[in-house]
Design a protein around this motif. Structure first.
Motif, mmCIF file in Angstrom:
data_model
loop_
_atom_site.group_PDB
_atom_site.id
_atom_site.type_symbol
_atom_site.label_atom_id
_atom_site.label_comp_id
_atom_site.label_asym_id
_atom_site.label_seq_id
_atom_site.Cartn_x
_atom_site.Cartn_y
_atom_site.Cartn_z
ATOM 1 N N GLY A 169 -4.917 7.263 -5.477
ATOM 2 C CA GLY A 169 -4.804 5.582 -5.405
ATOM 3 C C GLY A 169 -3.368 5.670 -5.373
ATOM 4 O O GLY A 169 -2.719 4.406 -4.961
ATOM 5 N N LEU A 170 -2.346 6.147 -6.642
ATOM 6 C CA LEU A 170 -0.944 5.914 -6.315
ATOM 7 C C LEU A 170 -0.535 6.701 -5.113
ATOM 8 O O LEU A 170 0.486 5.649 -4.852
ATOM 9 N N ILE A 171 -0.483 7.594 -4.407
ATOM 10 C CA ILE A 171 -0.252 7.845 -3.789
ATOM 11 C C ILE A 171 -0.168 6.788 -2.132
ATOM 12 O O ILE A 171 0.544 6.082 -1.768
ATOM 13 N N MET A 172 -1.401 6.315 -2.596
ATOM 14 C CA MET A 172 -2.005 4.982 -1.420
ATOM 15 C C MET A 172 -1.116 4.142 -1.598
ATOM 16 O O MET A 172 -0.311 3.324 -0.525
ATOM 17 N N LEU A 173 -1.191 3.159 -2.722
ATOM 18 C CA LEU A 173 -0.135 2.141 -3.496
ATOM 19 C C LEU A 173 1.390 2.616 -2.846
ATOM 20 O O LEU A 173 1.927 1.747 -2.664
ATOM 21 N N LEU A 174 1.533 3.639 -2.850
ATOM 22 C CA LEU A 174 3.568 4.126 -2.820
ATOM 23 C C LEU A 174 3.532 3.779 -1.029
ATOM 24 O O LEU A 174 4.868 3.230 -1.005
ATOM 25 N N LEU A 175 1.874 4.140 -0.382
ATOM 26 C CA LEU A 175 2.518 4.062 1.402
ATOM 27 C C LEU A 175 2.951 2.559 1.769
ATOM 28 O O LEU A 175 3.432 2.950 2.163
ATOM 29 N N LEU A 176 1.361 2.286 0.556
ATOM 30 C CA LEU A 176 1.558 0.244 1.491
ATOM 31 C C LEU A 176 3.073 0.537 1.355
ATOM 32 O O LEU A 176 3.478 -0.800 1.994
ATOM 33 N N THR A 177 3.234 -0.069 -0.278
ATOM 34 C CA THR A 177 4.828 -0.789 -0.444
ATOM 35 C C THR A 177 5.962 -0.194 0.448
ATOM 36 O O THR A 177 6.538 -1.224 0.771
ATOM 37 N N GLN A 178 6.110 1.280 0.256
ATOM 38 C CA GLN A 178 7.570 1.771 1.257
ATOM 39 C C GLN A 178 6.833 1.629 2.361
ATOM 40 O O GLN A 178 8.293 1.386 3.129
ATOM 41 N N SER A 179 6.085 1.360 3.373
ATOM 42 C CA SER A 179 5.789 1.373 4.615
ATOM 43 C C SER A 179 6.610 0.079 4.825
ATOM 44 O O SER A 179 7.486 -0.732 5.976
ATOM 45 N N VAL A 180 5.969 -0.536 4.385
ATOM 46 C CA VAL A 180 6.146 -2.238 4.666
ATOM 47 C C VAL A 180 8.045 -2.606 4.530
ATOM 48 O O VAL A 180 8.080 -3.180 4.870
ATOM 49 N N ALA A 188 -4.140 13.022 7.990
ATOM 50 C CA ALA A 188 -4.452 11.878 8.904
ATOM 51 C C ALA A 188 -4.883 10.301 8.626
ATOM 52 O O ALA A 188 -4.290 9.604 8.667
ATOM 53 N N PHE A 189 -5.176 10.446 7.035
ATOM 54 C CA PHE A 189 -4.957 9.249 6.842
ATOM 55 C C PHE A 189 -3.999 8.624 6.139
ATOM 56 O O PHE A 189 -3.312 6.935 6.275
ATOM 57 N N LEU A 190 -2.950 9.854 5.489
ATOM 58 C CA LEU A 190 -1.533 9.832 5.142
ATOM 59 C C LEU A 190 -0.615 9.148 6.254
ATOM 60 O O LEU A 190 0.170 8.142 6.549
ATOM 61 N N VAL A 191 -0.440 9.659 7.615
ATOM 62 C CA VAL A 191 -0.021 9.127 8.590
ATOM 63 C C VAL A 191 -0.460 8.130 9.381
ATOM 64 O O VAL A 191 0.904 7.155 9.976
ATOM 65 N N LEU A 192 -2.112 8.028 9.882
ATOM 66 C CA LEU A 192 -2.316 6.885 10.031
ATOM 67 C C LEU A 192 -2.297 5.717 8.846
ATOM 68 O O LEU A 192 -1.820 4.404 9.213
ATOM 69 N N THR A 193 -2.347 5.555 7.933
ATOM 70 C CA THR A 193 -1.654 4.547 7.798
ATOM 71 C C THR A 193 -0.438 4.207 6.802
ATOM 72 O O THR A 193 0.312 3.120 6.886
ATOM 73 N N SER A 194 0.611 5.607 7.157
ATOM 74 C CA SER A 194 2.112 4.273 6.617
ATOM 75 C C SER A 194 2.353 4.166 8.274
ATOM 76 O O SER A 194 3.141 3.293 8.586
ATOM 77 N N VAL A 195 1.800 4.781 9.533
ATOM 78 C CA VAL A 195 2.176 3.763 10.694
ATOM 79 C C VAL A 195 1.783 2.324 10.807
ATOM 80 O O VAL A 195 2.413 1.587 10.937
ATOM 81 N N SER A 196 0.125 1.881 10.456
ATOM 82 C CA SER A 196 -0.226 1.183 10.379
ATOM 83 C C SER A 196 0.943 -0.183 9.165
ATOM 84 O O SER A 196 0.893 -1.225 9.903
ATOM 85 N N PHE A 197 1.042 0.288 8.479
ATOM 86 C CA PHE A 197 1.367 -1.242 7.387
ATOM 87 C C PHE A 197 3.517 -0.897 8.010
ATOM 88 O O PHE A 197 3.947 -1.670 6.956
ATOM 89 N N SER A 198 3.414 0.521 8.588
ATOM 90 C CA SER A 198 4.810 0.560 8.855
ATOM 91 C C SER A 198 4.969 -0.681 9.509
ATOM 92 O O SER A 198 6.080 -1.322 10.192
ATOM 93 N N LEU A 199 3.823 -0.383 10.869
ATOM 94 C CA LEU A 199 3.516 -2.182 11.685
ATOM 95 C C LEU A 199 3.167 -2.970 11.083
ATOM 96 O O LEU A 199 4.215 -4.145 11.833
ATOM 97 N N PHE A 200 2.859 -3.867 10.062
ATOM 98 C CA PHE A 200 2.879 -4.444 9.466
ATOM 99 C C PHE A 200 3.825 -5.137 9.014
ATOM 100 O O PHE A 200 3.879 -6.086 9.414
ATOM 101 N N GLY A 201 4.609 -4.380 8.340
ATOM 102 C CA GLY A 201 6.432 -4.662 7.639
ATOM 103 C C GLY A 201 6.923 -4.813 8.964
ATOM 104 O O GLY A 201 8.218 -5.569 8.803
ATOM 105 N N PHE A 202 6.889 -4.004 10.156
ATOM 106 C CA PHE A 202 7.771 -4.834 11.514
ATOM 107 C C PHE A 202 7.483 -6.411 11.827
ATOM 108 O O PHE A 202 8.507 -6.483 12.004
#
Length: 257
Positions: A66-77, A145-159
């Protein structure tokens, strides 16, 4: 020749964005890692002494995905939104749009760099967590797979947020007022199975539950929702972001303002 030029264009944007991380190492790498580690120490110490296990997993280990996912979402955006907004702010977006590069190359450069930073941060936090608690990864392929997919998805969202925003304050509105609360309420520090039935049903309307649940499953084989649904939700969000980016470049929405 065309393929070579395309690769050069993507590499130029990607390298510039990655170099910005090197120039702001404290803000880009150390600060998120320290903040996430403090979450782990505080919640692990304060709650872990009262909750021994959740679904057969020690509480300290349970909160790591959960902590890693929290970091991924916020930092990607954050990385992707600032990356595309700053050229708009200083006016260099015109140089990018007038250059002989395609919209696809622009997206690959900015989103690719933001996603790479997030993946690196996620792996660093994963390694850091291993110092505090014994970790196991039952499904390493799906974890990546989840790490990369989440990073790409929320980087697109941040874009998308970076293009939509017309001021620095707007860059923070969605991450602070929507994304972070949804992440905390999405099972970052607990399993939704501990909630009363009514609130379990309500929580299932939070889309981030599916991302966190799928990522946690890749570690321990336990999940709040079926992993297939988690994967479908992640891919669905990725598809929506891709469609939104396509529409933005097709219509020119806020690209030059």
């Amino acid at each position: 020749m065309s393929v070579t030029m395309n690769l050069h264009a993507v590499r130029a944007i990607y390298t510039y964005e990655m170099a910005r991380t090197g120039r702001t190492l404290m803000q880009s790498i150390l600060s998120p890692v320290i903040s996430t580690s403090l979450y782990f120490v505080v919640f692990g110490a304060a709650i872990g002494t009262r909750i021994a296990e959740i679904e057969g997993v020690s509480y300290g280990a349970f909160i790591v995905p959960g902590l890693i996912m929290l970091l991924l979402l916020t930092q990607s955006v954050a990385n992707a939104s600032f990356g595309i907004y700053f050229p708009k702010f200083i006016g260099t977006i015109y140089e990018i749009l007038s250059a002989p590069i395609s919209y696809l190359e622009i997206v690959l450069g900015y989103v690719g760099a933001a996603a790479t930073k997030s993946v690196i941060l996620g792996l660093i936090v994963l390694a850091t967590a291993g110092v505090f608690v014994p970790l196991q990864i039952e499904h390493p392929f799906w974890m990546l797979a989840f790490l990369v997919l989440t990073s790409v998805s929320f980087s697109l969202f941040g874009f998308i947020i970076g293009i939509w925003a017309d001021g620095f304050e707007k860059l923070q509105v969605i991450p602070l007022l929507i994304l972070t609360p949804l992440t905390f309420l999405g099972g970052t520090f607990y399993s939704i199975s501990v909630l009363p039935p009514f609130w379990q049903t309500v929580t299932l309307f939070n889309p981030l539950v599916y991302l966190i649940s799928g990522f946690r499953w890749s570690f321990y084989g336990v999940a709040d929702v079926p992993v297939g649904i988690s994967l479908a939700a992640t891919l669905g969000f990725l598809g929506l972001c891709l469609a939104a980016v396509w529409w933005i470049f097709r219509t020119g929405y806020r690209l030059k303002t």
